[in-house]
Design a protein around this motif. Structure first.
Motif, PDB file in Angstrom:
ATOM      1  N   ILE A 112       7.985  31.246 113.129  1.00 20.65           N
ATOM      2  CA  ILE A 112       6.805  32.099 113.054  1.00 20.65           C
ATOM      3  C   ILE A 112       5.539  31.264 113.200  1.00 20.65           C
ATOM      4  O   ILE A 112       4.528  31.714 113.754  1.00 20.65           O
ATOM      5  N   GLY A 113       5.607  30.018 112.734  1.00 20.52           N
ATOM      6  CA  GLY A 113       4.463  29.111 112.870  1.00 20.52           C
ATOM      7  C   GLY A 113       4.087  28.862 114.321  1.00 20.52           C
ATOM      8  O   GLY A 113       2.903  28.810 114.677  1.00 20.52           O
ATOM      9  N   GLU A 114       5.093  28.729 115.180  1.00 20.82           N
ATOM     10  CA  GLU A 114       4.830  28.511 116.604  1.00 20.82           C
ATOM     11  C   GLU A 114       4.051  29.671 117.199  1.00 20.82           C
ATOM     12  O   GLU A 114       3.122  29.478 117.985  1.00 20.82           O
ATOM     13  N   VAL A 131       3.425  33.381 104.962  1.00 26.26           N
ATOM     14  CA  VAL A 131       4.442  32.710 105.783  1.00 26.26           C
ATOM     15  C   VAL A 131       4.285  31.199 105.633  1.00 26.26           C
ATOM     16  O   VAL A 131       3.254  30.706 105.178  1.00 26.26           O
ATOM     17  N   THR A 132       5.319  30.476 106.046  1.00 23.86           N
ATOM     18  CA  THR A 132       5.244  29.017 106.124  1.00 23.86           C
ATOM     19  C   THR A 132       5.048  28.640 107.587  1.00 23.86           C
ATOM     20  O   THR A 132       5.886  28.956 108.434  1.00 23.86           O
ATOM     21  N   ILE A 133       3.942  27.963 107.874  1.00 15.00           N
ATOM     22  CA  ILE A 133       3.618  27.631 109.271  1.00 15.00           C
ATOM     23  C   ILE A 133       4.298  26.333 109.697  1.00 15.00           C
ATOM     24  O   ILE A 133       4.750  26.215 110.844  1.00 15.00           O
ATOM     25  N   PHE A 134       4.412  25.365 108.763  1.00 20.86           N
ATOM     26  CA  PHE A 134       5.003  24.067 109.105  1.00 20.86           C
ATOM     27  C   PHE A 134       6.177  23.738 108.181  1.00 20.86           C
ATOM     28  O   PHE A 134       6.115  24.000 106.976  1.00 20.86           O
ATOM     29  N   ILE A 177      -4.493  23.970 111.914  1.00 18.61           N
ATOM     30  CA  ILE A 177      -3.062  24.115 112.241  1.00 18.61           C
ATOM     31  C   ILE A 177      -2.794  23.708 113.691  1.00 18.61           C
ATOM     32  O   ILE A 177      -1.724  23.167 114.000  1.00 18.61           O
ATOM     33  N   VAL A 178      -3.764  23.912 114.568  1.00 23.97           N
ATOM     34  CA  VAL A 178      -3.616  23.461 115.955  1.00 23.97           C
ATOM     35  C   VAL A 178      -3.587  21.931 116.005  1.00 23.97           C
ATOM     36  O   VAL A 178      -2.811  21.326 116.746  1.00 23.97           O
ATOM     37  N   ALA A 179      -4.409  21.296 115.173  1.00 26.29           N
ATOM     38  CA  ALA A 179      -4.439  19.830 115.128  1.00 26.29           C
ATOM     39  C   ALA A 179      -3.119  19.267 114.610  1.00 26.29           C
ATOM     40  O   ALA A 179      -2.576  18.295 115.149  1.00 26.29           O
ATOM     41  N   VAL A 180      -2.574  19.865 113.564  1.00 28.73           N
ATOM     42  CA  VAL A 180      -1.287  19.389 113.030  1.00 28.73           C
ATOM     43  C   VAL A 180      -0.182  19.588 114.062  1.00 28.73           C
ATOM     44  O   VAL A 180       0.692  18.732 114.237  1.00 28.73           O
ATOM     45  N   ASP A 181      -0.222  20.700 114.763  1.00 30.07           N
ATOM     46  CA  ASP A 181       0.774  20.944 115.812  1.00 30.07           C
ATOM     47  C   ASP A 181       0.674  19.893 116.914  1.00 30.07           C
ATOM     48  O   ASP A 181       1.683  19.424 117.435  1.00 30.07           O
ATOM     49  N   ARG A 182      -0.545  19.502 117.238  1.00 36.57           N
ATOM     50  CA  ARG A 182      -0.732  18.523 118.308  1.00 36.57           C
ATOM     51  C   ARG A 182      -0.239  17.141 117.897  1.00 36.57           C
ATOM     52  O   ARG A 182       0.469  16.472 118.634  1.00 36.57           O
ATOM     53  N   TYR A 183      -0.632  16.695 116.699  1.00 38.39           N
ATOM     54  CA  TYR A 183      -0.320  15.321 116.284  1.00 38.39           C
ATOM     55  C   TYR A 183       0.963  15.211 115.469  1.00 38.39           C
ATOM     56  O   TYR A 183       1.469  14.101 115.265  1.00 38.39           O
TER      57      TYR A 183
END
Length: 312
Positions: free
Chosen positions: A60-62, A45-48, A9-15
């Motif tokens: 909440i994903g943030e 929850v839905t993160i993205f 999830i950190v990788a998806v947030d970055r790219y």
């Protein structure tokens, strides 16, 4: 919940792109997507928000991603602590490096370092300085190789070498007739530059005593690139001039080159190349060995210098 899921999830947030995040994480996109979906189901929850392009975290994903970064950071600290008292250097060592250093420096020391320390896995990623510093702060990199001061309290810096600027001049350029350049010769309006965001561009502009106009009066071409090799090719096609870092001349056959290298007379403008890291003690043994290997492999003329004309 696993550390692997958190890293995804950190990788998806970055790219902000599932396919790119999967590629950078060395897994297939279905694997990454499935693991993130499992985590969302487990947490309820839905993160993205997948309906948007590029993909963005939900509110909440943030918050979950920020906590994931902290948990990953602490897990890396535990791994590093286990290696501190080990006499043999080993483990993964993550390095960010800016594009105007990477292709010229890496060939000089990689083989000798890996021969000396075969159990250290070097993971390089080319990126701009701002992104590099951000990833150092997040502990996603162990060190960065940069050419500007950071002026950030959490960053430690180690001096590596001082690299002169060198002119690369086309045959029909007036400066091709000079044996040596002086900084007073530089005219930013007639000089190929890298795109904004590159520190080498900013340093080049600082050197120029004559200010850059909107476009050159002498050429009907206006072009900026993210790649120094492209600018070199423009010069070799008899268009203008550019500045190169000193180590780039190792990749130019001066007998066959279609343009001319012109060195600067005193005072010679230089940039300071540094090793930056954010953790003062962890992996210190690898950091010291890495820095020492670089210093040993660069030319002698880059190791000592009068700092009077270091361009930051």
């Amino acid at each position: 919940m696993t550390l692997t899921q958190l890293s995804y999830i950190v990788a998806v947030d970055r790219y902000r792109h599932f396919a790119t995040a999967a590629e950078k994480s060395y897994v297939t996109q279905p694997t990454l997507s499935m693991q993130i979906h499992k985590l969302e189901e487990e947490l309820g929850v839905t993160i993205f928000d997948r309906s948007k392009s590029p993909v963005v975290p939900t509110e909440i994903g943030e918050r979950i991603i920020e906590q994931a970064k902290e948990m990953l950071k602490q897990s890396k600290h535990i791994e590093d602590l286990a290696l501190i008292n080990d006499e043999e250097l080993k483990g993964e060592f993550r390095i960010g490096i800016i594009p105007t250093i990477a292709p010229y420096l890496l060939p000089l020391f990689l083989k000798s370092f890996t021969d000396k320390y075969p159990k250290v896995k070097l993971v390089f990623e080319e990126m701009m300085t701002n992104e590099l510093l951000e990833l150092l702060e997040q502990d996603q990199l162990d060190v960065g190789i940069i050419a500007t001061p950071t002026e950030q309290s959490f960053i430690h810096e180690v001096e590596l070498y001082y690299e002169p600027f060198v002119g690369y001049v086309s045959g029909n350029h007036p400066l091709s007739k000079k044996k040596m350049l002086h900084i007073e010769d530089l005219d930013a309006s007639n000089l190929w530059l890298l795109n904004e965001g590159h520190c080498f561009r900013d340093q080049t502009i600082k050197l120029c005593k004559k200010h850059r106009r909107e476009a050159s009066k002498d050429l009907n071409i206006e072009f900026e690139s993210g790649n120094l090799e492209t600018l070199k090719q423009l010069v070799e096609q008899d268009f203008g001039m550019t500045l190169l870092p000193y180590l780039a001349i190792n990749q130019i056959d001066q007998q066959c080159a279609k343009a001319y290298l012109r060195y600067f007379e005193e005072p010679i403008p230089r940039r300071e190349v540094r090793l930056a890291y954010s953790r003062e003690f962890l992996k210190n043994n690898i950091i010291e060995a890495f820095a020492e290997e670089i210093r040993e492999c660069v030319p002698e003329e880059l190791k000592k210098v009068d700092k009077s004309l270091v361009v930051e």
